[in-house]
Motif scaffolding. Structure first.
Motif, short mmCIF file in Angstrom:
data_model
loop_
_atom_site.label_atom_id
_atom_site.label_comp_id
_atom_site.label_asym_id
_atom_site.label_seq_id
_atom_site.Cartn_x
_atom_site.Cartn_y
_atom_site.Cartn_z
N ASP A 88 1.95 5.15 -9.00
CA ASP A 88 2.50 3.79 -8.92
C ASP A 88 3.59 3.71 -7.86
O ASP A 88 3.71 2.71 -7.15
N GLU A 89 4.39 4.76 -7.76
CA GLU A 89 5.50 4.77 -6.80
C GLU A 89 4.96 4.75 -5.37
O GLU A 89 5.44 3.96 -4.53
N VAL A 90 3.99 5.60 -5.08
CA VAL A 90 3.46 5.68 -3.71
C VAL A 90 2.69 4.41 -3.36
O VAL A 90 2.81 3.87 -2.25
N VAL A 91 1.91 3.89 -4.30
CA VAL A 91 1.20 2.64 -4.07
C VAL A 91 2.19 1.52 -3.78
O VAL A 91 2.00 0.72 -2.85
N GLY A 92 3.27 1.45 -4.53
CA GLY A 92 4.27 0.42 -4.32
C GLY A 92 4.90 0.50 -2.95
O GLY A 92 5.18 -0.53 -2.31
N ARG A 93 5.14 1.72 -2.46
CA ARG A 93 5.72 1.87 -1.13
C ARG A 93 4.75 1.39 -0.04
O ARG A 93 5.15 0.77 0.94
N LEU A 94 3.47 1.66 -0.23
CA LEU A 94 2.49 1.18 0.74
C LEU A 94 2.35 -0.33 0.66
O LEU A 94 2.19 -1.00 1.69
#
Length: 253
Positions: A88-94
């Motif tokens: 979720d964290e990496v998806v949110g950054r993208l």
């Protein structure tokens, strides 16, 4: 005017090797272009090379998610590997990077992980699929700007008939070959006019050019004619939504 582009790839040099011609083509036509790189930190040795490559392609500043490489811990020491980072964290950054330039088209890795099946390529493909689907959801990352839905997502890929000279070259340095059926490719772009720009962008990744096994180094040892044959066509698969004539998400062949 060609559609605006955002390329999301795992490593510095993926953008040049897989979509350098496409990025150069769209920039030359006046379209906005940008590149997000999942791995390697801004303070790493490869970050200045990435900046030089993007300058050649006209793709703006580096946009680094700063994750660590699955196979090279010097990419971002002390940070989680991309394959281990909270999804979720990496998806949110993208998502935040999609909402910033608001591209018509997002281009990323294919599900196989580009020829060699690198786990970071596979993970970046998965993250990009989720981020494109989520970028239009106002409640996800409300701090990252207004929602935005790209018109299309494409995966850079390699059809079986297009591997050609790459197969013996990569097998010669101990790498496997993962190609897709030709029917999987929806768009093949002739980037011959931008091949010199693409190659200059690859050469900007000086550390990889100097090494034996990475693809930039393999290509650098080839005769120019053979190298041009390899890099002058880029193949893509439209993943979502389906192909439609005349829409803003259609790549030009």
């Amino acid at each position: 005017m060609l559609p605006s582009l955002l390329a999301a790839f795992a490593h510095p040099d993926d953008e040049s090797l897989l979509a350098g011609g496409l990025l150069a083509q769209h920039h030359a036509a006046g379209a906005r272009t940008a590149v997000v790189t999942a791995n390697w930190a801004s303070e790493s040795r490869r970050a200045p090379e990435l900046a030089d490559s993007l300058a050649v392609l006209g793709a703006g500043r580096p946009r680094l998610l700063g994750c660590n490489d699955a196979r090279n811990p010097e990419a971002a020491p002390g940070r989680p590997r991309l394959v281990d980072a909270p999804l979720d964290e990496v998806v949110g950054r993208l998502v935040a990077h999609i909402r910033d330039p608001r591209p018509d088209i997002v281009v990323g890795h294919d599900a196989l992980g580009q020829l060699t099946g690198h786990p970071d390529h596979v993970r970046t493909h998965q993250i990009t699929l989720l981020a494109v689907a989520a970028a239009d959801l106002a409640h996800l990352r409300p701090d990252a700007g207004p929602p935005w839905q790209p018109a299309a997502l494409y995966a850079a890929t390699h059809p079986e008939s297009g591997v050609g000279l790459l197969r013996p070259l990569l097998e010669g340095v101990g790498k496997s070959i993962l190609a897709v059926p030709d029917s999987y490719v929806t768009t093949s772009v002739d980037v011959t006019l931008w091949a010199d720009t693409k190659w200059a962008a690859v050469l900007a990744h000086r550390g990889e050019v100097a090494r034996e096994r990475p693809l930039p180094g393999v290509l650098a040892r080839l005769p120019e004619a053979d190298r041009t044959r390899i890099i002058q066509t880029e193949h893509f698969t439209r993943l979502t939504p389906g192909p439609a004539e005349g829409d803003p998400g259609q790549l030009t062949t």
